[in-house]
Design a protein around this motif. Structure first.
Motif, PDB file in Angstrom:
ATOM      1  N   GLU A   1       1.976  -2.350  -5.571  1.00  0.00           N
ATOM      2  CA  GLU A   1       2.768  -1.161  -5.824  1.00  0.00           C
ATOM      3  C   GLU A   1       4.023  -1.183  -4.959  1.00  0.00           C
ATOM      4  OE1 GLU A   1       0.734   2.752  -6.505  1.00  0.00           O
ATOM      5  OE2 GLU A   1      -0.860   1.701  -5.445  1.00  0.00           O
ATOM      6  N   ASP A   2       5.141  -0.787  -5.556  1.00  0.00           N
ATOM      7  CA  ASP A   2       6.390  -0.735  -4.800  1.00  0.00           C
ATOM      8  C   ASP A   2       6.411   0.444  -3.839  1.00  0.00           C
ATOM      9  OD1 ASP A   2       7.500  -2.957  -6.090  1.00  0.00           O
ATOM     10  OD2 ASP A   2       8.087  -1.734  -7.802  1.00  0.00           O
ATOM     11  N   MET A   3       5.739   1.528  -4.217  1.00  0.00           N
ATOM     12  CA  MET A   3       5.834   2.756  -3.449  1.00  0.00           C
ATOM     13  C   MET A   3       4.565   3.584  -3.624  1.00  0.00           C
ATOM     14  SD  MET A   3       8.690   5.733  -4.004  1.00  0.00           S
ATOM     15  CE  MET A   3       9.991   4.507  -3.895  1.00  0.00           C
ATOM     16  N   VAL A   4       4.155   4.230  -2.546  1.00  0.00           N
ATOM     17  CA  VAL A   4       3.022   5.145  -2.604  1.00  0.00           C
ATOM     18  C   VAL A   4       3.537   6.531  -2.244  1.00  0.00           C
ATOM     19  CG1 VAL A   4       0.761   5.731  -1.652  1.00  0.00           C
ATOM     20  CG2 VAL A   4       1.396   3.325  -1.955  1.00  0.00           C
ATOM     21  N   ILE A   5       3.279   7.518  -3.114  1.00  0.00           N
ATOM     22  CA  ILE A   5       3.722   8.892  -2.894  1.00  0.00           C
ATOM     23  C   ILE A   5       2.500   9.802  -2.878  1.00  0.00           C
ATOM     24  CG2 ILE A   5       5.170  10.791  -3.728  1.00  0.00           C
ATOM     25  CD1 ILE A   5       6.854   8.739  -5.201  1.00  0.00           C
ATOM     26  N   SER A   6       2.468  10.709  -1.942  1.00  0.00           N
ATOM     27  CA  SER A   6       1.349  11.649  -1.829  1.00  0.00           C
ATOM     28  C   SER A   6       1.897  13.060  -1.610  1.00  0.00           C
ATOM     29  CB  SER A   6       0.436  11.254  -0.668  1.00  0.00           C
ATOM     30  OG  SER A   6      -0.619  12.171  -0.512  1.00  0.00           O
ATOM     31  N   GLY A   7       1.280  14.037  -2.264  1.00  0.00           N
ATOM     32  CA  GLY A   7       1.619  15.435  -2.000  1.00  0.00           C
ATOM     33  C   GLY A   7       2.811  15.975  -2.759  1.00  0.00           C
ATOM     34  N   GLU A   8       3.154  15.346  -3.908  1.00  0.00           N
ATOM     35  CA  GLU A   8       4.288  15.869  -4.676  1.00  0.00           C
ATOM     36  C   GLU A   8       4.093  17.336  -5.040  1.00  0.00           C
ATOM     37  OE1 GLU A   8       2.390  13.148  -5.409  1.00  0.00           O
ATOM     38  OE2 GLU A   8       3.411  11.920  -6.899  1.00  0.00           O
TER      39      GLU A   8
ATOM     40  N   ALA B   1       5.962  16.193   0.749  1.00  0.00           N
ATOM     41  CA  ALA B   1       5.525  14.947   0.118  1.00  0.00           C
ATOM     42  C   ALA B   1       5.702  13.788   1.087  1.00  0.00           C
ATOM     43  CB  ALA B   1       6.310  14.685  -1.169  1.00  0.00           C
ATOM     44  N   GLY B   2       4.686  12.927   1.173  1.00  0.00           N
ATOM     45  CA  GLY B   2       4.773  11.724   1.991  1.00  0.00           C
ATOM     46  C   GLY B   2       5.015  10.515   1.105  1.00  0.00           C
ATOM     47  N   VAL B   3       5.847   9.596   1.559  1.00  0.00           N
ATOM     48  CA  VAL B   3       6.180   8.421   0.752  1.00  0.00           C
ATOM     49  C   VAL B   3       6.212   7.185   1.644  1.00  0.00           C
ATOM     50  CG1 VAL B   3       8.665   8.857   1.038  1.00  0.00           C
ATOM     51  CG2 VAL B   3       7.865   7.439  -0.865  1.00  0.00           C
ATOM     52  N   VAL B   4       5.707   6.073   1.112  1.00  0.00           N
ATOM     53  CA  VAL B   4       5.732   4.797   1.839  1.00  0.00           C
ATOM     54  C   VAL B   4       6.223   3.717   0.888  1.00  0.00           C
ATOM     55  CG1 VAL B   4       4.444   3.111   3.189  1.00  0.00           C
ATOM     56  CG2 VAL B   4       3.761   5.525   3.243  1.00  0.00           C
ATOM     57  N   LEU B   5       7.303   3.046   1.268  1.00  0.00           N
ATOM     58  CA  LEU B   5       7.775   1.865   0.540  1.00  0.00           C
ATOM     59  C   LEU B   5       6.968   0.685   1.046  1.00  0.00           C
ATOM     60  CD1 LEU B   5       9.955   0.777  -1.467  1.00  0.00           C
ATOM     61  CD2 LEU B   5      11.349   0.264   0.547  1.00  0.00           C
ATOM     62  N   THR B   6       6.212   0.054   0.155  1.00  0.00           N
ATOM     63  CA  THR B   6       5.259  -0.971   0.572  1.00  0.00           C
ATOM     64  C   THR B   6       5.950  -2.298   0.863  1.00  0.00           C
ATOM     65  OG1 THR B   6       4.831  -1.600  -1.726  1.00  0.00           O
ATOM     66  CG2 THR B   6       3.424   0.098  -0.778  1.00  0.00           C
ATOM     67  N   PRO B   7       5.315  -3.144   1.664  1.00  0.00           N
ATOM     68  CA  PRO B   7       5.895  -4.465   1.940  1.00  0.00           C
ATOM     69  C   PRO B   7       6.058  -5.278   0.664  1.00  0.00           C
ATOM     70  CG  PRO B   7       4.110  -3.980   3.462  1.00  0.00           C
ATOM     71  CD  PRO B   7       4.075  -2.918   2.410  1.00  0.00           C
ATOM     72  N   ARG B   8       7.100  -6.067   0.630  1.00  0.00           N
ATOM     73  CA  ARG B   8       7.330  -6.933  -0.514  1.00  0.00           C
ATOM     74  C   ARG B   8       6.555  -8.228  -0.311  1.00  0.00           C
ATOM     75  NH1 ARG B   8      13.869  -6.025  -0.785  1.00  0.00           N
ATOM     76  NH2 ARG B   8      13.828  -3.991  -1.822  1.00  0.00           N
ATOM     77  N   HIS B   9       5.421  -8.305  -0.966  1.00  0.00           N
ATOM     78  CA  HIS B   9       4.568  -9.476  -0.796  1.00  0.00           C
ATOM     79  C   HIS B   9       4.841 -10.512  -1.870  1.00  0.00           C
ATOM     80  CE1 HIS B   9       2.205  -7.776   2.359  1.00  0.00           C
ATOM     81  NE2 HIS B   9       1.788  -6.761   1.625  1.00  0.00           N
ATOM     82  N   GLU B  10       4.901 -11.746  -1.445  1.00  0.00           N
ATOM     83  CA  GLU B  10       4.783 -12.809  -2.431  1.00  0.00           C
ATOM     84  C   GLU B  10       3.292 -12.914  -2.781  1.00  0.00           C
ATOM     85  OE1 GLU B  10       7.887 -16.269  -1.829  1.00  0.00           O
ATOM     86  OE2 GLU B  10       6.740 -15.935   0.001  1.00  0.00           O
ATOM     87  N   SER B  11       3.015 -13.501  -3.913  1.00  0.00           N
ATOM     88  CA  SER B  11       1.617 -13.608  -4.356  1.00  0.00           C
ATOM     89  C   SER B  11       0.921 -14.750  -3.619  1.00  0.00           C
ATOM     90  CB  SER B  11       1.564 -13.825  -5.872  1.00  0.00           C
ATOM     91  OG  SER B  11       2.374 -14.926  -6.247  1.00  0.00           O
ATOM     92  N   VAL B  12       0.875 -14.629  -2.273  1.00  0.00           N
ATOM     93  CA  VAL B  12       0.245 -15.656  -1.450  1.00  0.00           C
ATOM     94  C   VAL B  12      -1.276 -15.450  -1.483  1.00  0.00           C
ATOM     95  CG1 VAL B  12       0.031 -16.566   0.889  1.00  0.00           C
ATOM     96  CG2 VAL B  12       2.261 -15.842   0.028  1.00  0.00           C
TER      97      VAL B  12
END
Length: 339
Positions: free
Chosen positions: A226-233, A120-131
């Motif tokens: 999204e806080d996190m993207v998971i692929s291939g569970e 499984a691949g996982v990416v914790l996404t950048p914490r964006h302000e609503s700019v």
């Protein structure tokens, strides 16, 4: 405790053989694969010492031994020989053109981590302000307006506004121009606070439209982040170490559903440089003893903005997974920085 050269060689051979076939490794097999000119009795003595030190364990059903989390740790920290992976070949497979939106690049990275590792691949996404960069209003019909918000990275969000007033196209253009000229480049939450004291000079109806638009835009951008993207569970279902019983399966998919523990682990790893390896059974951050997570932080314009990694069994081919994670982090960093 320091291991001598013979003990290190035998431990390395044992871990590599166990990773390859998943069966406890006996002294006779070690005498053949280690390359050491040692008697079986000497090998048994060394293995007994390794077991006493907590690096290997003996399953009750076998005379052979298996690595413990502590054994895996010394293996990945000091004994592992990392494979060379052609970075250009990985880059070609990742297909990361810089004009892609950041969220697409991140999803692509998670998919590629899964595809290359078969876990499984996982990416914790950048914490964006609503700019936001730009806002537009499109009149759909009487008292129905489409709000279009363009984020700083080019992401586009839409929201349908139902209003009490039938605004004219000229009023909509004037309202959008006012917001874009005065607030572009700010977080919408910040704009909401500043508007309360700065719109008194405008018509009441216009001010109300702008405030509703900013609130709706802030909600839209927050929902899309999204806080996190998971692929291939589903790849992990074919790993017997992780799916051997219903309790393990339930624990594994609870982890994917709740995400809290994974996010904490990835957040911790973002504070370190380079590839980090979290081995189940030794790290409280990994929810299962049979699971390991290999992570690396990624950047945008020189600043760490997130973490990515591979989730798999402790019995994974670390020599392959480590460079996959490392190269993917570098490619995603380059793509985001050039975006």
């Amino acid at each position: 405790m320091q291991l001598d050269t013979r003990a290190q060689t035998l431990l390395k051979a044992l871990v590599e053989r166990y990773i390859a076939d998943g069966q406890p490794v006996g002294s006779r097999a070690l005498s053949k694969i280690s390359g050491l000119d040692l008697s079986p009795a000497t090998i048994r003595n060394i293995m007994a010492d390794l077991e006493e030190m907590g690096y290997v364990a003996s399953p009750h059903t076998s005379a052979g031994r298996v690595p413990t989390p502590r054994g895996y740790r010394i293996f990945v920290d000091t004994l592992l020989t990392v494979q060379h992976i052609d970075e250009s070949a990985v880059e070609a497979r990742m297909r990361m053109p810089s004009q892609q939106q950041p969220q697409k690049l991140i999803a692509n990275a998670a998919q590629m981590l899964s595809s290359l590792s078969q876990f499984a691949g996982v990416v914790l996404t950048p914490r964006h302000e609503s700019v936001f960069q730009q806002i537009e209003f499109l009149r759909l019909s009487e008292k129905r307006i489409l709000l279009v918000i363009v984020g700083r990275g080019g992401d586009v969000q839409n929201r349908l506004l139902l209003t009490d007033v039938d605004y004219t196209p000229a009023q909509l253009i004037q309202s959008a121009n006012y917001i874009n000229q005065n607030y572009s480049g700010l977080a919408l939450d910040e704009v909401r606070g500043r508007m309360q004291g700065e719109l008194r000079q405008l018509q009441t109806d216009m001010a109300r439209l702008m405030q509703v638009a900013v609130e709706a835009g802030s909600e839209a951008m927050a929902e899309n982040n999204e806080d996190m993207v998971i692929s291939g569970e589903r790849n992990l279902l074919s790993v017997s170490d992780l799916s051997s019983n219903m309790s393990s399966l339930r624990q594994m998919f609870d982890m994917f559903e709740q995400k809290t523990g994974l996010m904490q682990l990835l957040d911790v790893s973002s504070k370190a440089s380079g590839v980090q390896i979290f081995i189940g059974g030794e790290s409280n951050l990994v929810p299962m003893d049979e699971m390991s997570v290999v992570t690396a932080p990624y950047e945008a314009n020189g600043k760490i903005v997130g973490t990515l990694g591979v989730i798999g069994p402790t019995r994974m081919a670390y020599e392959r997974v480590i460079p996959i994670v490392d190269i993917t982090a570098k490619l995603l960093s380059n793509a985001l920085s050039n975006n």
